[in-house]
Design an enzyme around this catalytic site. Structure first.
Site, PDB file in Angstrom:
ATOM      1  N   ASP A 208       0.818  -1.213   0.000  1.00  0.00           N
ATOM      2  CA  ASP A 208       0.000   0.000   0.000  1.00  0.00           C
ATOM      3  C   ASP A 208       0.859   1.273   0.000  1.00  0.00           C
ATOM      4  OD1 ASP A 208      -2.370   1.559   0.285  1.00  0.00           O
ATOM      5  OD2 ASP A 208      -2.068   1.637   2.455  1.00  0.00           O
ATOM      6  N   GLU A 452       3.242  -8.389   7.073  1.00  0.00           N
ATOM      7  CA  GLU A 452       1.976  -9.007   6.679  1.00  0.00           C
ATOM      8  C   GLU A 452       2.105  -9.985   5.517  1.00  0.00           C
ATOM      9  OE1 GLU A 452      -1.036  -6.053   6.083  1.00  0.00           O
ATOM     10  OE2 GLU A 452      -0.968  -5.379   8.149  1.00  0.00           O
ATOM     11  N   TYR A 505      -6.800  -3.419  12.353  1.00  0.00           N
ATOM     12  CA  TYR A 505      -7.584  -2.234  11.979  1.00  0.00           C
ATOM     13  C   TYR A 505      -9.051  -2.440  12.340  1.00  0.00           C
ATOM     14  CZ  TYR A 505      -3.443  -0.404   9.747  1.00  0.00           C
ATOM     15  OH  TYR A 505      -2.188   0.106   9.535  1.00  0.00           O
ATOM     16  N   GLU A 541       0.837  -1.821  14.159  1.00  0.00           N
ATOM     17  CA  GLU A 541       0.064  -0.857  13.351  1.00  0.00           C
ATOM     18  C   GLU A 541      -1.342  -0.783  13.908  1.00  0.00           C
ATOM     19  OE1 GLU A 541      -0.189  -1.476   9.069  1.00  0.00           O
ATOM     20  OE2 GLU A 541       1.965  -1.905   8.981  1.00  0.00           O
TER      21      GLU A 541
HETATM   22  C1  GCB Z   1      -1.474  -2.357   6.657  1.00  0.00           C
HETATM   23  C2  GCB Z   1      -0.158  -2.290   5.941  1.00  0.00           C
HETATM   24  C3  GCB Z   1       0.210  -0.885   5.533  1.00  0.00           C
HETATM   25  C4  GCB Z   1      -1.024  -0.151   5.002  1.00  0.00           C
HETATM   26  C5  GCB Z   1      -2.064  -0.093   6.118  1.00  0.00           C
HETATM   27  C6  GCB Z   1      -3.337   0.590   5.636  1.00  0.00           C
HETATM   28  O1  GCB Z   1      -1.783  -3.320   7.321  1.00  0.00           O
HETATM   29  O2  GCB Z   1       0.896  -2.881   6.654  1.00  0.00           O
HETATM   30  O3  GCB Z   1       1.217  -0.916   4.570  1.00  0.00           O
HETATM   31  O4  GCB Z   1      -0.737   1.121   4.534  1.00  0.00           O
HETATM   32  O5  GCB Z   1      -2.385  -1.389   6.529  1.00  0.00           O
HETATM   33  O6  GCB Z   1      -3.530   1.761   5.872  1.00  0.00           O
HETATM   34  O7  GCB Z   1      -4.129  -0.081   4.986  1.00  0.00           O
END
Ligand code: GCB
Length: 647
Positions: A208, A452, A505, A541
């Site tokens: 990403d 990931e 997330y 994260e």
């Molecule tokens: C993740 C990734 C990261 C992305 C992020 C997102 O899990 O490790 O590279 O930018 O989520 O914002 O989706």
């Protein structure tokens, strides 16, 4: 033949081919530094540039563009180095270009470098993404795979052939990613002529961030004497008040050399010395290297001066190289991360090398601004998501006491074919190169071998077992991890990591808009991972996109209020779990950054707590308040450095 039998044979063949291709790296990769015996000439600035737009992207090779001046082969434009080329012009085809681009620069080499046969001249590229081939005066001097680590070639004899001619450096760089590159990608040709123009193809990526390309870090020439210090390995420890610096110096160019190794404190006073190529220096009343906000004097660095004298072919050579050395230890227990035997809690950020216009090009104003923001925030650490950052950045971390989780470009390993032996053997080489480059940085406290990956796939077990074992064999002083977003019960690599790093997330990609799920789901996440593996956990994260200036109350996704509320819900759980086994939290992301165009990205990823231009969103103030509170609580700051009281 039974299936398991044939599987075992395959496994052996696979192992043989993997280890057969991994050769130890020949030589060190010391950062080029000036000294009384070494000179450095930077080649940053404007280079001639030409993208090979031919249908097979191969015209440059077919017509041997490296044999003459690039401008004689066709139209060239001026291109700054270091910088990504993508955002420099108004041309969308160059922004999205896939294939070979060509850079060229002519340089006058100082006369002494040419006339003095006892001088080695080395051409070094800090990094170029992704595959590079380098020629000097039309002759190939090196090639390199991988977009984030340095490579170099000795060019002394070449430039001596015709001393009156300027030295013409040509670098061809290709950003194509395949299933076996790191990061992986695929090229897809669209052959339906009712939908796509002739020759249409796309690069698919599984990560990403924008696949910026070009020469991203400084290009330079540097000299060493013919007999020279090729590498230094330093490992540090301490007992009571005495620091221990175990070192090993490798010399190239002569079978024997006389060495003097001197360790100096910040004021230039010698605190220990030795004469052997390897040994242990003892430092009385040692000043340890401490993280920022853990001590009133963080980032303390000694200087190790290595002075070499050697006689070879009846000439005497002298070389001097000075390495900054921080004395500290790192250890992991079931529930803690220890720096100098004291619990360290990561309150930090994930970053990207990313900014307007420059893309991933090294930029000093940006680097210094980012460090000022990190310190303003009260952050004590960052992860080099998702690739190794410039050495210049790690040197800043050493000096400022910012702790680093050093990540290799193993991001987006999602396709089962990227777990094959070609991928693994390249991954092992990348770890060799990364550890070779970064092993002496006190700020680097842990290696991350991937982000990931599809770690629930069956081949992931062998892949990560091999990779982590290999990394530990390269460096036994630091823990090794990879970053997972997989399910604790199905993750194949977790048994091999020292620290569990989890990305999640909740209430963003899962249960969007439902902040109320966070306490339950985050709590379950921690309990499950810890329950199964009994290893300390970092929330590597978490975050939410927020468009600066977009407001809604009650909060809605993409507003600053939602980003704030989401972070605060996570923080409540962190505050319970950090009393047990959670050893850190890294926000995603420090700043907004560019991505490929997609329906879920509005000109890039907006999970930054700062904008791409480094202005704070409301979340930056929430985090600042928290991080300073954590520092005051978990650091060992004397009362007069506790700051800012007004928060
Ligand atoms: C993740 C990734 C990261 C992305 C992020 C997102 O899990 O490790 O590279 O930018 O989520 O914002 O989706």
């Amino acid at each position: 033949m039974s299936v398991p039998g044939s599987f075992a044979v395959l496994r052996v063949l696979w192992l043989l081919s993997v280890f057969g291709t991994v050769l130890p790296l020949d030589g060190g990769m010391l950062f080029p530094r000036e000294s009384s015996s070494r000179e450095v000439k930077e080649l940053n600035g404007l280079w001639d540039f030409r993208a090979d737009g031919s249908p097979n992207r191969n015209e440059g090779f077919e017509k041997a563009w490296y044999k003459r001046r690039l401008a004689e082969t066709g139209p060239v434009i001026e291109m700054p180095v270091p910088a990504s080329y993508n955002d420099i012009t108004q041309d969308p085809t160059l922004r999205d270009f896939i294939g070979w681009v060509w850079y060229e620069r002519e340089v006058f080499v100082p006369a002494r470098w040419i006339s003095d046969e006892g001088t080695r001249v080395v051409l070094r590229v800090g990094s170029a993404h992704y595959y590079s081939i380098v020629w000097v005066n039309g002759e190939k001097v090196t090639e390199h795979e991988g977009g984030h680590l340095p490579f170099e070639a000795e060019i002394s004899s070449l430039i001596r052939r015709d001393p009156m001619k300027p030295c013409r450096i040509t670098i061809a760089v290709n950003n194509t990613l395949t299933l076996e590159t790191l990061p992986p990608g695929t090229i897809q040709y669209m052959n339906d002529r009712t939908r796509y123009p002739d020759g249409f193809f796309v690069q698919n990526i599984y990560f990403d961030f924008f696949n910026y390309a070009g020469i991203h870090r400084p290009v330079l020439l540097y000299t060493t004497p013919k007999v020279y210090v090729d590498d230094i390995i330093v490992e540090t420890n301490f007992m009571d008040n005495t620091g221990l610096v175990r070192y090993k110096v490798s010399v190239q160019g002569a079978a024997t050399a006389t060495l003097k190794v001197t360790l100096m404190d910040k004021d230039g006073h010698c605190v220990a010395s030795a004469n052997a190529p390897s040994g242990v220096l003892k430092v009385v009343d040692v000043k340890l290297w401490w993280p920022y906000l853990m001590h009133e004097n963080p980032g303390y660095l000694y200087s190790m001066e290595v002075h070499l004298i050697a006689v070879s072919e009846s000439s005497t050579y002298e070389d001097v190289y000075t390495l900054p050395v921080g004395i500290r230890t790192v250890n992991v227990t079931k529930t803690q991360f220890l720096v100098n035997n004291k619990p360290f809690y990561f309150h930090g950020v994930n970053k990207h090398e990313d900014s307007d216009i420059r893309g991933k090009g090294l930029d000093w104003p940006l680097i210094v601004k980012d460090f000022n923001l990190i310190k303003w925030l009260g952050a004590n650490s960052f992860r080099t998501s998702h690739y190794p950052y410039a050495e210049e950045i790690l040197q800043m971390c050493d000096r400022h006491g910012i702790v680093v989780i050093d990540e290799c470009p193993g991001v987006g390993i999602k396709d089962i074919r990227s777990f094959g032996n070609a991928s693994l053997s390249h991954h092992l080489v990348v770890m060799d190169e990364l550890v070779r480059r970064d092993k002496n940085h006190p700020s680097v406290v842990m290696w991350s071998v991937a982000n990931e990956p599809a770690s629930e796939m069956p081949p992931a077990e062998f892949y990560f077992k091999t990779l982590i074992k290999h990394t530990k064999a390269l460096d036994h002083t630091r823990p090794v991890t990879y970053i997972t977003d997989s399910n604790y019960a199905r993750d194949k690599g977790a048994p091999f990591v020292d620290v569990v790093c989890v990305n999640s997330y909740f209430s963003w990609y899962h249960d969007p808009g439902h902040l109320e799920v966070i306490p339950i789901q985050l709590n379950a996440q921690f309990e499950n991972w810890y329950g199964k593996y009994k290893k300390p956990i970092i929330q590597s994260e978490y975050g939410a996109d927020a468009l600066p200036g977009l407001h809604m109350d009650p909060p809605m996704m993409f507003t600053e209020e939602y980003q704030n509320a989401l972070l605060q819900s996570y923080h409540d759980v962190f505050d319970q779990k950090r009393k047990q086994y959670v050893i850190g939290e890294l926000i995603w992301n420090f700043a907004d950054f560019m991505t490929a165009q997609a329906i879920h990205r509005v000109v890039g990823n907006k999970k930054g707590i700062f904008t791409r231009q480094r202005q704070p969103k409301a979340a930056a103030f929430i985090l600042r308040k928290r991080y300073w509170r954590l520092a005051n609580e978990t650091g060992r700051l004397p009362p007069w450095t506790k700051y800012p009281c007004s928060l």
